[in-house]
Design a protein around this motif. Structure first.
Motif, PDB file in Angstrom:
ATOM      1  N   VAL A  83     -12.727 -23.210  11.307  1.00 59.15           N
ATOM      2  CA  VAL A  83     -12.565 -22.319  10.158  1.00 59.15           C
ATOM      3  C   VAL A  83     -13.918 -21.729   9.806  1.00 59.15           C
ATOM      4  O   VAL A  83     -14.863 -22.463   9.489  1.00 59.15           O
ATOM      5  N   GLU A  84     -13.979 -20.403   9.853  1.00 55.90           N
ATOM      6  CA  GLU A  84     -15.229 -19.689   9.608  1.00 55.90           C
ATOM      7  C   GLU A  84     -15.266 -19.130   8.200  1.00 55.90           C
ATOM      8  O   GLU A  84     -14.219 -18.853   7.593  1.00 55.90           O
ATOM      9  N   SER A  85     -16.465 -18.908   7.720  1.00 58.74           N
ATOM     10  CA  SER A  85     -16.650 -18.233   6.434  1.00 58.74           C
ATOM     11  C   SER A  85     -18.032 -17.612   6.397  1.00 58.74           C
ATOM     12  O   SER A  85     -18.904 -17.970   7.197  1.00 58.74           O
ATOM     13  N   GLY A  86     -18.209 -16.671   5.479  1.00 60.49           N
ATOM     14  CA  GLY A  86     -19.530 -16.129   5.234  1.00 60.49           C
ATOM     15  C   GLY A  86     -19.775 -14.703   5.689  1.00 60.49           C
ATOM     16  O   GLY A  86     -20.853 -14.168   5.460  1.00 60.49           O
ATOM     17  N   GLY A  87     -18.824 -14.067   6.320  1.00 58.64           N
ATOM     18  CA  GLY A  87     -19.029 -12.689   6.732  1.00 58.64           C
ATOM     19  C   GLY A  87     -18.997 -11.746   5.536  1.00 58.64           C
ATOM     20  O   GLY A  87     -18.753 -12.157   4.407  1.00 58.64           O
ATOM     21  N   GLY A  88     -19.256 -10.468   5.803  1.00 60.54           N
ATOM     22  CA  GLY A  88     -19.204  -9.489   4.730  1.00 60.54           C
ATOM     23  C   GLY A  88     -20.005  -8.251   5.037  1.00 60.54           C
ATOM     24  O   GLY A  88     -20.386  -8.009   6.188  1.00 60.54           O
ATOM     25  N   LEU A  89     -20.246  -7.478   3.993  1.00 63.96           N
ATOM     26  CA  LEU A  89     -20.984  -6.227   4.093  1.00 63.96           C
ATOM     27  C   LEU A  89     -22.369  -6.413   3.483  1.00 63.96           C
ATOM     28  O   LEU A  89     -22.504  -6.949   2.375  1.00 63.96           O
ATOM     29  N   VAL A  90     -23.389  -5.971   4.220  1.00 69.36           N
ATOM     30  CA  VAL A  90     -24.759  -6.122   3.737  1.00 69.36           C
ATOM     31  C   VAL A  90     -25.567  -4.911   4.187  1.00 69.36           C
ATOM     32  O   VAL A  90     -25.251  -4.293   5.211  1.00 69.36           O
ATOM     33  N   GLN A  91     -26.584  -4.588   3.434  1.00 75.48           N
ATOM     34  CA  GLN A  91     -27.454  -3.483   3.815  1.00 75.48           C
ATOM     35  C   GLN A  91     -28.450  -3.936   4.879  1.00 75.48           C
ATOM     36  O   GLN A  91     -28.777  -5.133   4.974  1.00 75.48           O
ATOM     37  N   ALA A  92     -28.922  -2.993   5.642  1.00 72.51           N
ATOM     38  CA  ALA A  92     -29.938  -3.297   6.651  1.00 72.51           C
ATOM     39  C   ALA A  92     -31.136  -3.978   6.001  1.00 72.51           C
ATOM     40  O   ALA A  92     -31.571  -3.594   4.914  1.00 72.51           O
ATOM     41  N   GLY A  93     -31.614  -5.012   6.672  1.00 71.09           N
ATOM     42  CA  GLY A  93     -32.712  -5.803   6.137  1.00 71.09           C
ATOM     43  C   GLY A  93     -32.259  -7.004   5.331  1.00 71.09           C
ATOM     44  O   GLY A  93     -33.078  -7.868   4.997  1.00 71.09           O
ATOM     45  N   GLY A  94     -30.979  -7.059   5.037  1.00 72.30           N
ATOM     46  CA  GLY A  94     -30.447  -8.152   4.249  1.00 72.30           C
ATOM     47  C   GLY A  94     -30.138  -9.381   5.079  1.00 72.30           C
ATOM     48  O   GLY A  94     -30.427  -9.429   6.280  1.00 72.30           O
ATOM     49  N   SER A  95     -29.534 -10.365   4.418  1.00 74.68           N
ATOM     50  CA  SER A  95     -29.233 -11.649   5.052  1.00 74.68           C
ATOM     51  C   SER A  95     -27.803 -12.078   4.775  1.00 74.68           C
ATOM     52  O   SER A  95     -27.226 -11.723   3.752  1.00 74.68           O
ATOM     53  N   LEU A  96     -27.273 -12.836   5.715  1.00 73.67           N
ATOM     54  CA  LEU A  96     -25.971 -13.489   5.558  1.00 73.67           C
ATOM     55  C   LEU A  96     -26.052 -14.837   6.237  1.00 73.67           C
ATOM     56  O   LEU A  96     -26.814 -15.016   7.195  1.00 73.67           O
ATOM     57  N   ARG A  97     -25.226 -15.754   5.777  1.00 74.37           N
ATOM     58  CA  ARG A  97     -25.086 -17.040   6.454  1.00 74.37           C
ATOM     59  C   ARG A  97     -23.625 -17.254   6.784  1.00 74.37           C
ATOM     60  O   ARG A  97     -22.767 -17.237   5.901  1.00 74.37           O
ATOM     61  N   LEU A  98     -23.357 -17.507   8.052  1.00 72.40           N
ATOM     62  CA  LEU A  98     -22.019 -17.849   8.509  1.00 72.40           C
ATOM     63  C   LEU A  98     -21.912 -19.364   8.661  1.00 72.40           C
ATOM     64  O   LEU A  98     -22.886 -20.022   9.017  1.00 72.40           O
ATOM     65  N   SER A  99     -20.733 -19.871   8.389  1.00 71.96           N
ATOM     66  CA  SER A  99     -20.485 -21.292   8.630  1.00 71.96           C
ATOM     67  C   SER A  99     -19.156 -21.456   9.343  1.00 71.96           C
ATOM     68  O   SER A  99     -18.269 -20.610   9.230  1.00 71.96           O
ATOM     69  N   CYS A 100     -19.045 -22.543  10.069  1.00 70.35           N
ATOM     70  CA  CYS A 100     -17.835 -22.827  10.834  1.00 70.35           C
ATOM     71  C   CYS A 100     -17.646 -24.328  10.869  1.00 70.35           C
ATOM     72  O   CYS A 100     -18.515 -25.049  11.370  1.00 70.35           O
ATOM     73  N   ALA A 101     -16.519 -24.781  10.370  1.00 76.11           N
ATOM     74  CA  ALA A 101     -16.225 -26.205  10.320  1.00 76.11           C
ATOM     75  C   ALA A 101     -15.089 -26.547  11.271  1.00 76.11           C
ATOM     76  O   ALA A 101     -14.037 -25.882  11.258  1.00 76.11           O
ATOM     77  N   ALA A 102     -15.294 -27.571  12.065  1.00 77.97           N
ATOM     78  CA  ALA A 102     -14.248 -28.067  12.965  1.00 77.97           C
ATOM     79  C   ALA A 102     -13.491 -29.184  12.270  1.00 77.97           C
ATOM     80  O   ALA A 102     -14.092 -30.066  11.643  1.00 77.97           O
ATOM     81  N   SER A 103     -12.171 -29.137  12.367  1.00 75.47           N
ATOM     82  CA  SER A 103     -11.368 -30.177  11.732  1.00 75.47           C
ATOM     83  C   SER A 103     -10.175 -30.502  12.611  1.00 75.47           C
ATOM     84  O   SER A 103      -9.839 -29.771  13.538  1.00 75.47           O
ATOM     85  N   GLY A 104      -9.522 -31.622  12.274  1.00 74.11           N
ATOM     86  CA  GLY A 104      -8.358 -32.039  13.035  1.00 74.11           C
ATOM     87  C   GLY A 104      -8.632 -33.311  13.807  1.00 74.11           C
ATOM     88  O   GLY A 104      -9.550 -34.066  13.488  1.00 74.11           O
ATOM     89  N   ARG A 105      -7.835 -33.523  14.845  1.00 73.64           N
ATOM     90  CA  ARG A 105      -7.970 -34.737  15.651  1.00 73.64           C
ATOM     91  C   ARG A 105      -9.060 -34.509  16.700  1.00 73.64           C
ATOM     92  O   ARG A 105      -8.783 -34.044  17.797  1.00 73.64           O
ATOM     93  N   LEU A 106     -10.261 -34.817  16.361  1.00 75.72           N
ATOM     94  CA  LEU A 106     -11.349 -34.634  17.305  1.00 75.72           C
ATOM     95  C   LEU A 106     -12.198 -35.901  17.379  1.00 75.72           C
ATOM     96  O   LEU A 106     -12.379 -36.594  16.387  1.00 75.72           O
TER      97      LEU A 106
END
Length: 119
Positions: A5-28
């Protein structure tokens, strides 16, 4: 059932920052390599960065020095810190993980999260 499950995308101006995250879950049992790929319109999916369970990283030249990949093994989560974003970073970003589960070792993909960088 294993999910990324991912999160953190979006719209940003050039020079800006974003952080994406991805969590694994279930029978692992073990989460091996995790990483991020991206696909821009009309282009093939390309590697952005990967990180092994022992935190060895591989980062694409196009983002080296601007993007940082790191993970929290206790949470089975991988992050992508994106700084100094450029319009050419615009793409759908997909999380990837190689996971050892009840049915053996398989590759899993997230649903994708849109990152749009405006000039």
């Amino acid at each position: 059932q294993v999910q990324l499950v991912e999160s953190g995308g979006g719209l940003v101006q050039a020079g800006g920052s974003l952080r994406l995250s991805c969590a694994a879950s279930g029978r692992l049992f073990v989460v091996n390599t995790m990483g991020w790929y991206r696909q821009a319109p009309g282009k093939q999916r390309e590697l952005v960065a990967t990180i092994t369970s022992s935190r060895i990283t591989d980062v694409a030249d196009s983002v080296k020095g601007r993007f940082t990949i790191f993970r929290d093994n206790a949470k089975n989560t991988v992050y992508l810190q994106m700084n100094s974003l450029k319009p050419e970073d615009t793409a759908v970003y997909y999380c990837y993980a190689e996971i050892w589960g009840p049915l053996g070792i398989h590759d899993y993909w997230g649903q994708g999260t849109q990152v749009t960088v405006s000039s």
